[in-house]
Design a protein around this motif. Structure first.
Motif, PDB file in Angstrom:
ATOM      1  N   GLY A  24      38.209  48.003  35.277  1.00 14.10           N
ATOM      2  CA  GLY A  24      38.340  48.070  33.118  1.00 14.10           C
ATOM      3  C   GLY A  24      37.753  48.756  33.172  1.00 14.10           C
ATOM      4  O   GLY A  24      36.935  50.558  33.197  1.00 14.10           O
TER       5      GLY A  24
ATOM      6  N   SER B  91      38.382  35.564  30.281  1.00 13.53           N
ATOM      7  CA  SER B  91      37.400  35.249  29.261  1.00 13.53           C
ATOM      8  C   SER B  91      37.604  34.891  27.929  1.00 13.53           C
ATOM      9  O   SER B  91      38.309  34.255  28.204  1.00 13.53           O
TER      10      SER B  91
ATOM     11  N   THR C  36      32.280  46.485  31.244  1.00 14.52           N
ATOM     12  CA  THR C  36      31.453  45.283  30.726  1.00 14.52           C
ATOM     13  C   THR C  36      31.361  44.058  31.414  1.00 14.52           C
ATOM     14  O   THR C  36      30.427  43.431  31.144  1.00 14.52           O
ATOM     15  N   GLY C  37      31.924  43.710  32.512  1.00 12.94           N
ATOM     16  CA  GLY C  37      32.087  42.962  33.441  1.00 12.94           C
ATOM     17  C   GLY C  37      29.584  42.420  33.474  1.00 12.94           C
ATOM     18  O   GLY C  37      29.475  42.993  33.772  1.00 12.94           O
TER      19      GLY C  37
ATOM     20  N   SER D 209      32.156  41.372  23.777  1.00 13.95           N
ATOM     21  CA  SER D 209      32.825  42.931  24.138  1.00 13.95           C
ATOM     22  C   SER D 209      33.722  43.608  23.457  1.00 13.95           C
ATOM     23  O   SER D 209      34.050  44.607  23.983  1.00 13.95           O
TER      24      SER D 209
ATOM     25  N   THR E 175      38.551  46.160  28.690  1.00 17.22           N
ATOM     26  CA  THR E 175      40.128  45.967  27.682  1.00 17.22           C
ATOM     27  C   THR E 175      40.463  44.328  28.332  1.00 17.22           C
ATOM     28  O   THR E 175      40.065  43.887  28.881  1.00 17.22           O
TER      29      THR E 175
ATOM     30  N   PRO F 236      39.403  47.132  41.667  1.00 18.89           N
ATOM     31  CA  PRO F 236      40.205  47.399  40.396  1.00 18.89           C
ATOM     32  C   PRO F 236      39.416  46.917  39.405  1.00 18.89           C
ATOM     33  O   PRO F 236      38.021  46.798  38.901  1.00 18.89           O
TER      34      PRO F 236
HETATM   35  C1  LIG Z   1      27.189  42.785  25.437  1.00 21.22           C
HETATM   36  C2  LIG Z   1      28.910  41.929  26.006  1.00 21.22           C
HETATM   37  C3  LIG Z   1      29.105  40.855  25.313  1.00 21.22           C
HETATM   38  C4  LIG Z   1      30.156  39.826  26.582  1.00 21.22           C
HETATM   39  N1  LIG Z   1      30.830  39.341  25.628  1.00 21.22           N
HETATM   40  C5  LIG Z   1      31.255  38.168  26.450  1.00 21.22           C
HETATM   41  C6  LIG Z   1      31.938  37.013  26.134  1.00 21.22           C
HETATM   42  O1  LIG Z   1      31.972  36.260  24.657  1.00 21.22           O
HETATM   43  N2  LIG Z   1      33.056  35.958  26.649  1.00 21.22           N
HETATM   44  C7  LIG Z   1      33.628  36.861  27.784  1.00 21.22           C
HETATM   45  O2  LIG Z   1      34.145  35.743  28.434  1.00 21.22           O
HETATM   46  N3  LIG Z   1      32.680  37.848  28.781  1.00 21.22           N
HETATM   47  C8  LIG Z   1      32.122  38.658  28.049  1.00 21.22           C
HETATM   48  N4  LIG Z   1      31.692  39.830  27.957  1.00 21.22           N
HETATM   49  C9  LIG Z   1      31.854  39.906  29.930  1.00 21.22           C
HETATM   50  C10 LIG Z   1      33.007  41.231  29.493  1.00 21.22           C
HETATM   51  O3  LIG Z   1      32.746  41.777  28.482  1.00 21.22           O
HETATM   52  C11 LIG Z   1      34.096  40.900  29.906  1.00 21.22           C
HETATM   53  O4  LIG Z   1      34.007  39.754  31.136  1.00 21.22           O
HETATM   54  C12 LIG Z   1      34.875  40.967  29.583  1.00 21.22           C
HETATM   55  O5  LIG Z   1      36.539  40.801  29.958  1.00 21.22           O
HETATM   56  C13 LIG Z   1      35.480  41.992  31.165  1.00 21.22           C
HETATM   57  O6  LIG Z   1      36.781  43.778  30.566  1.00 21.22           O
HETATM   58  P1  LIG Z   1      36.526  45.181  31.237  1.00 21.22           P
HETATM   59  O7  LIG Z   1      37.561  46.309  30.899  1.00 21.22           O
HETATM   60  O8  LIG Z   1      34.924  45.436  31.116  1.00 21.22           O
HETATM   61  O9  LIG Z   1      36.383  44.641  33.015  1.00 21.22           O
HETATM   62  P2  LIG Z   1      35.118  45.761  34.269  1.00 21.22           P
HETATM   63  O10 LIG Z   1      34.191  44.732  34.395  1.00 21.22           O
HETATM   64  O11 LIG Z   1      35.966  46.533  34.287  1.00 21.22           O
HETATM   65  O12 LIG Z   1      36.371  44.807  34.562  1.00 21.22           O
HETATM   66  C14 LIG Z   1      35.883  42.827  35.554  1.00 21.22           C
HETATM   67  C15 LIG Z   1      37.006  42.579  36.584  1.00 21.22           C
HETATM   68  O13 LIG Z   1      38.029  42.372  36.551  1.00 21.22           O
HETATM   69  C16 LIG Z   1      38.435  42.698  37.324  1.00 21.22           C
HETATM   70  N5  LIG Z   1      39.490  44.177  36.561  1.00 21.22           N
HETATM   71  C17 LIG Z   1      39.702  44.905  36.128  1.00 21.22           C
HETATM   72  N6  LIG Z   1      40.993  45.368  35.601  1.00 21.22           N
HETATM   73  C18 LIG Z   1      41.784  44.567  36.297  1.00 21.22           C
HETATM   74  C19 LIG Z   1      42.939  45.361  36.411  1.00 21.22           C
HETATM   75  N7  LIG Z   1      43.999  45.488  35.441  1.00 21.22           N
HETATM   76  N8  LIG Z   1      43.588  43.935  37.010  1.00 21.22           N
HETATM   77  C20 LIG Z   1      42.814  43.388  38.137  1.00 21.22           C
HETATM   78  N9  LIG Z   1      41.846  43.251  37.764  1.00 21.22           N
HETATM   79  C21 LIG Z   1      40.815  43.394  37.351  1.00 21.22           C
HETATM   80  C22 LIG Z   1      37.485  43.849  38.374  1.00 21.22           C
HETATM   81  O14 LIG Z   1      37.644  44.351  40.117  1.00 21.22           O
HETATM   82  C23 LIG Z   1      36.485  43.485  37.898  1.00 21.22           C
HETATM   83  O15 LIG Z   1      36.041  41.799  39.057  1.00 21.22           O
HETATM   84  C24 LIG Z   1      30.117  40.569  27.814  1.00 21.22           C
HETATM   85  C25 LIG Z   1      30.039  41.545  28.415  1.00 21.22           C
HETATM   86  C26 LIG Z   1      28.692  42.507  27.178  1.00 21.22           C
HETATM   87  C27 LIG Z   1      28.464  43.444  28.224  1.00 21.22           C
END
Ligand SMILES: Cc1cc2nc3c(=O)[nH]c(=O)nc-3n(C[C@H](O)[C@H](O)[C@H](O)COP(=O)(O)OP(=O)(O)OC[C@H]3O[C@@H](n4cnc5c(N)ncnc54)[C@H](O)[C@@H]3O)c2cc1C
Ligand SMILES: Cc1cc2nc3c(=O)[nH]c(=O)nc-3n(C[C@H](O)[C@H](O)[C@H](O)COP(=O)(O)OP(=O)(O)OC[C@H]3O[C@@H](n4cnc5c(N)ncnc54)[C@H](O)[C@@H]3O)c2cc1C
Lengths: 455, 297
Positions: A48, A126, A51-52, A112, A117, A46
């Motif tokens: 999103g 998160s 940004t993980g 982020s 998402t 999966p």
């Molecule tokens: C600049 C920066 C700042 C950040 N600050 C924070 C912060 O303050 N706090 C924090 O907690 N994190 C932070 N993060 C980390 C990140 O943004 C979070 O973990 C965020 O929740 C990931 O969301 P995403 O949509 O990018 O997921 P992705 O990176 O696409 O995926 C993350 C994980 O979720 C799974 N996933 C995604 N969508 C689904 C779905 N629909 N169903 C099941 N599994 C799914 C993926 O398989 C993966 O394991 C930051 C990252 C960056 C780059």
């Protein structure tokens, strides 16, 4: 389609390879993707916004990538009962914007939030600066519709947060995409506070800022947010946002208090006194909404600002007991100095969540090894201090190899029992989280961060 | 041998077994018919507050510790936990039943209280779920799975709980008004109750804020009252309140005089839950007469 884009995430993990990338728009389409993958014995991952920071969305060995970004509808907002049903692809900040004027908000606010998402937030459980008082994502998810790893669709939890039987919703949140795919999420909405006060304290020593945090908690105050930024971060951020951060301070502490007026006023007073007792050179209370917004803008753009210092970064995420902040932070600086590296600390101090950010230039020969070594040492120090591997970024690929530092074999077997109950075929994001899981052939854990990643 | 090791050995690796806490909710989720199915060995979890760290806002405590003893230890430093129960109730019992406290508006849900649990699995092997810090996403969230599981996935010997500061002031008020009239006048009340005619509200916090809210509520015709006594049985609420009972507004629970039955869960969820139970306890030796699916809410 640029498959390369889907071969990595916000972490420094490189070498992932996406086989196929699907963009389902409905639950049925997600279920179809999963069924087809499983029928062919192919793993699925999966995804999103990518940004993980732990490599959770990095595809290992040509799996089917199921990106839920197009499932970006806000289906329903029930202001009276304080919940909203949203698609997993809804961007965190878009939900916040959508709720403006309702008097309600979705509490988790990762830095982020402009890109990540809600599906990713749920999968990674998160956090964000404002999760100190109200808890991380898990405390704000009432129900979630999930396509299980066998293609079956279930709803875990309910709108009241009172589902019968085991708390499978609670078990799913934080599953990092290994327990199925979230296709609809019912989030809890919190009441906006009637009164907010934001304080900015400057300290001549980082240790004093840390000791202030410990003292605030020890005094029985749980602020809405309690964040530390060290001098390097402040120097990088101030020219962009002009928040009025004291650039001569070794560390600044941002404290936010919310609630009813008398309680907020009393806590502002107590925290000011605690700050002065611990050597705060300056204590400023934001005079208006504009000043408050600038203080937060600086905090939230910290990661972007570091680009001016070095081209590459490695961001760690561990938690330690909040009574030991000063001591562990001193060790972190030591570890990094010893390896001739630069660290910037900007973190959720109130819950002991360290985010040491090592900046470097990957073109420098041998630098990667030193970065990696320092990262490992920081994890070790944190666990030795009574802490844990991750406070909010998760385990993904990055920290799998450290799981034994915190857990015994028996602990990991118990975790695997949960995973296997959800994922009978072992095809849901299989190489992640547990060290017992599948290996991930081509992946190296350090490389250059992606361009245009700055948030 | 530590009390935890003794607990593990007592649980052992064979034969039906469960933990007896205070016995105050012994019938919850229990199948009366299963009583005849054969004896289930009852063991007791370790007792005692092991480490209270007020400055950390966490406490490590034996699961067999009576809630009143824990509350007394925490109160010495002005703190409390989000678990409550009748005299005799234990920490482990409250967690395994997993009901949220009446004051959930302030304390959160019971499940938010549990940070770490030292358990014994069905195979007799000790393991730890969660971690000691207030924030933690390392691995799977087994703690949430355990809360409300009635000791059917693992038996709990010791836990680390999150604590909260005890509010400086608190007041119950009640009057013949609707909950919707009350909510604009209060901020995050600890609880709001509605019996169809009267609303009762518990406001907590800084003394001046509590006074201020009391003034506004008395303008509405509400008066200070003793904490209300709720009818004994918890029912689910879908939507509003119908028939005699007391609704916990926003909590999805109605308290009534007559017993409740649990609704059936959809097949897919039931199958997943069964897989979870089988995975943790393939022989169904842990508290075999109990099933959380029999608990209405
Ligand atoms: C600049 C920066 C700042 C950040 N600050 C924070 C912060 O303050 N706090 C924090 O907690 N994190 C932070 N993060 C980390 C990140 O943004 C979070 O973990 C965020 O929740 C990931 O969301 P995403 O949509 O990018 O997921 P992705 O990176 O696409 O995926 C993350 C994980 O979720 C799974 N996933 C995604 N969508 C689904 C779905 N629909 N169903 C099941 N599994 C799914 C993926 O398989 C993966 O394991 C930051 C990252 C960056 C780059
Ligand atoms: C007036 C009132 C208010 C209440 N308020 C709250 C509240 O605010 N918050 C709340 O959480 N609950 C509340 N409850 C519920 C109650 O506190 C507990 O569920 C209860 O008292 C159970 O404790 P016990 O030690 O008596 O458990 P028991 O009756 O001994 O056990 C209950 C079940 O849990 C199992 N069990 C007990 N201990 C363990 C263990 N260590 N490991 C594995 N399984 C175990 C038993 O086998 C049994 O099936 C309230 C109850 C009442 C009557």
């Amino acid at each position: 389609m640029a498959l390369g884009l889907y071969s990595r995430d916000g972490s420094v993990t490189r070498g992932g390879r996406a086989g196929v990338v699907c963009f389902p728009e409905t639950t049925d389409e997600v279920a179809a993707c999963v069924r087809i993958a499983v029928a062919h014995g192919r793993a699925f991952v999966p995804r999103g916004a990518g940004t993980g920071l732990a490599g959770g969305a990095v595809p290992c060995d040509d799996p089917v990538v199921v990106a839920t970004t197009r499932m970006d509808r806000i289906h329903e907002v029930d202001v009276e009962r304080r919940f909203a049903w949203v698609g997993p692809g809804v961007v965190n900040l878009d939900l916040t914007r959508h709720l403006t004027g309702t008097g309600l908000h979705f509490a988790p606010d990762p830095s982020s939030q402009q890109s990540c998402t809600i599906g990713g937030n749920v999968a990674n459980n998160s956090g964000g600066p404002h999760c100190l008082q109200d808890g991380v994502t898990s405390a704000h998810v009432l129900a979630v519709e999930v396509v299980l790893p066998d293609g079956e669709v279930v709803v875990l939890g309910d709108e009241e947060g009172r589902a019968v039987g085991y708390d499978l919703r609670g078990a799913f949140v934080g599953g990092e995409g290994t327990l199925g795919i979230a296709t609809r999420i019912c989030v809890r909405l919190c009441e906006d506070p009637p009164e907010v006060a934001t304080l900015l304290l400057g300290f001549a020593r980082v240790e004093d800022a840390a000791a202030t945090v410990s003292a605030v908690i020890a005094d029985g105050i749980v602020p809405a947010a309690l964040e530390i930024m060290d001098q390097r971060v402040v120097e990088a951020v101030e020219p962009f946002v002009h928040a009025g951060y004291p650039t001569d301070a070794a560390a600044v502490l941002i404290v936010e208090l919310d609630g009813l007026p008398a309680g907020v006023a009393a806590e502002v007073e107590r925290i000011t006194a605690i700050g002065h007792d611990h050597g705060a050179g300056t204590v400023r209370v934001a005079a208006d909404e504009d000043e408050r917004a600038r203080i937060w803008k600086g905090r939230k753009s910290a990661f972007g600002a570091i680009a001016v210092i070095k081209p590459d970064y490695y961001l760690n995420d561990t938690v330690i007991p909040r009574t030991r902040l000063a001591e562990v932070l001193a060790k972190v600086y030591e570890v990094v100095d010893e390896r001739d590296l630069i660290v910037m600390n900007v973190f959720h101090a109130g819950d002991g969540n360290l985010h040491p950010l090592i900046v470097y230039d990957a073109r420098e020969p041998g630098v990667m090894e030193r970065v990696l070594e320092a990262g490992e040492e920081i994890v070790r120090i944190s666990v030795e201090a009574g802490g844990v591997l991750s406070g909010e970024h998760g385990i993904g690929l990055e920290k799998k190899r450290f799981m034994h530092l915190q857990f015994t074999d028996a602990d990991l077997v118990a975790q695997d029992r949960l995973r296997r109950a959800f994922d009978l075929h072992g095809l849901a994001n299989p190489a992640k989280v547990l060290p017992t899981g599948a290996s991930c052939g081509h992946v190296t854990s350090l490389g250059r961060p992606p361009e245009g990643m700055w948030v | 041998m530590t009390p935890l090791e003794a607990f593990r050995d007592e649980v052992g690796a064979t034969g039906p077994v469960c933990v007896r806490g205070g016995g105050t909710r012994w019938s919850v989720g229990r199948d009366p018919a299963a009583d005849g199915a054969g004896p289930v060995r009852e063991v007791r979890a370790p007792v005692g507050v092991e480490a209270f760290e007020p400055a950390e806002m966490t406490v490590r405590v034996g699961a067999g510790t009576p809630l009143v003893d824990l509350a007394a230890a925490l109160a010495e430093h002005g703190q409390e936990v989000a678990l409550d129960g009748p005299p005799g109730a234990t920490v482990g019992g409250a967690l395994m039943v997993g009901r949220s406290p009446l004051r959930r508006g302030r304390l959160g849900e019971a499940t938010d209280a549990l940070l770490q649990a030292d358990c014994v699995g069905a195979d007799g092997v000790a393991f730890t779920a969660g971690g000691p810090t207030v924030k933690n996403v390392t691995g799977y969230d087994l703690c949430r799975l355990l809360v409300g599981s009635l000791g059917t996935l693992a038996l709990v010997g010791r836990v680390i709980l999150r604590t909260h500061p005890i509010p400086e002031a608190s007041a119950w008020l009640a009057g013949p008004v609707e909950p919707s009239a009350v909510s604009p006048l209060v901020h995050r009340p600890a609880t709001v109750l509605w019996d169809g005619e009267r609303t009762a509200v518990l406001v907590e916090g800084h003394a001046a804020d509590v006074d201020d809210q009391m003034r506004r509520l008395s303008d509405l015709g509400m008066v200070p009252v003793d904490p209300p006594v709720l009818p004994p049985h918890r029912h689910r609420v879908e939507g509003g309140l119908s028939g005699a009972g007391v609704l916990e507004v926003g909590a999805g629970v109605v308290h009534r005089d007559e017993p409740a039955t649990a609704p059936a869960v959809p097949n897919g969820v039931a199958a997943l839950a069964a897989r979870v139970r089988d995975s943790f306890d393939p022989e169904r030796r842990l508290n075999p007469a109990c099933d959380p699916h029999r608990v209405p809410v």
